[in-house]
Design an enzyme around this catalytic site. Structure first.
Site, mmCIF file in Angstrom:
data_model
loop_
_atom_site.group_PDB
_atom_site.id
_atom_site.type_symbol
_atom_site.label_atom_id
_atom_site.label_comp_id
_atom_site.label_asym_id
_atom_site.label_seq_id
_atom_site.Cartn_x
_atom_site.Cartn_y
_atom_site.Cartn_z
ATOM 1 N N HIS A 1 0.796 -1.102 -0.042
ATOM 2 C CA HIS A 1 -0.039 0.195 -0.049
ATOM 3 C C HIS A 1 0.914 1.121 -0.001
ATOM 4 C CE1 HIS A 1 -4.032 -1.800 1.611
ATOM 5 N NE2 HIS A 1 -3.552 -2.380 0.523
ATOM 6 N N GLU B 1 1.011 3.854 1.839
ATOM 7 C CA GLU B 1 1.182 4.342 3.252
ATOM 8 C C GLU B 1 2.443 3.734 3.524
ATOM 9 O OE1 GLU B 1 -1.741 3.478 2.118
ATOM 10 O OE2 GLU B 1 -3.255 4.102 3.629
ATOM 11 N N CYS C 1 -5.972 1.365 5.963
ATOM 12 C CA CYS C 1 -6.786 0.539 6.183
ATOM 13 C C CYS C 1 -6.321 -0.052 7.725
ATOM 14 C CB CYS C 1 -6.575 -0.737 5.135
ATOM 15 S SG CYS C 1 -4.888 -1.438 5.313
ATOM 16 N N CYS D 1 -2.439 -0.423 7.804
ATOM 17 C CA CYS D 1 -1.698 0.928 7.338
ATOM 18 C C CYS D 1 -1.783 1.815 8.685
ATOM 19 C CB CYS D 1 -2.078 1.506 6.400
ATOM 20 S SG CYS D 1 -1.703 0.773 4.721
#
Lengths: 143, 143
Positions: free
Chosen positions: B53, B55, B83, B86
């Site tokens: 992801h 992040e 999410c 993260c």
């Protein structure tokens, strides 16, 4: 031969390697068809990276080996209940089976009330005492 | 010049790059003393890795640049509410300030009732409509 104790013992050896490196001693392995496709230990200090938990490294390595991002028919053995970050990653990975040694009442994703993917079977308590003791000794040595 | 809109716009450009690569379009930047020290977009498909992801990549890159694993005095701008994975990583990183564009009612860590580190200030709603529309268009094109 290929029992949960057998594979957890290899995860525990990874935790011992972390301990020797002065890292919080957590280790894990990922198993696919009785073959270990990834093993890792916590490296957050050495890599200066909060994301370098054992599970995160193992997920990336296993997906790379499998050639797909989902850990279908895979079991992940880990010596400490995964944190929220790692639990979230395991949910995205749709892991088939998670085997946990020691509980983490403070930071564990189960203790935070989070669920994994509905497909994921969860087993707890394999080699729990040894794994918890290794962590306890580590934190005692830090005081 | 260095407003939240300014930095979120750069995160949004990262999301647009993800869109062009056929990745779920989420982008982020990390800012330290008004300087962008990391920017990233979602690469889970290209890297075959659920942990890739935006992040997560940005946290690792920023810590590497800062030479320490904590994102003290850092702001992370992201086009979609992080999410659980993260959010967990940002908690470990002790991020100072999180600026979110669009909400994620299904998978967002806030919507799951999770908190970040007590030190982390959270701002929501900057460029929320553009960011949500980009995601909506992406998923519409997939149907």
């Amino acid at each position: 031969m290929f029992t949960d104790d057998y594979f957890m013992n290899i995860a525990f050896q990874q935790a011992q390697i972390a301990y020797e490196k002065d890292e919080v001693p957590v280790g894990c392995v990922i198993v696919h068809n009785n073959r270990i496709i990834a093993k890792a230990h916590n490296l957050t200090e050495q890599l200066n990276d909060v994301t370098a938990h054992a599970e995160m490294q193992a997920i990336t390595a296993a997906a790379n080996l499998l050639g797909g991002k989902y850990l279908i028919d895979c079991s992940l053995y880990v010596t400490l209940e995964p944190c929220v970050m790692c639990g979230g990653a395991l949910t995205w990975a749709q892991l088939s089976r998670l085997v946990i040694a020691a509980e983490d009442a403070q930071r564990g994703f189960l203790h935070k009330g989070l669920a994994l993917h509905p497909k994921t079977q969860i087993i707890t308590g394999i080699m729990a005492e040894e794994s918890a003791l290794l962590l306890k000794n580590f934190f005692k040595s830090k005081r």
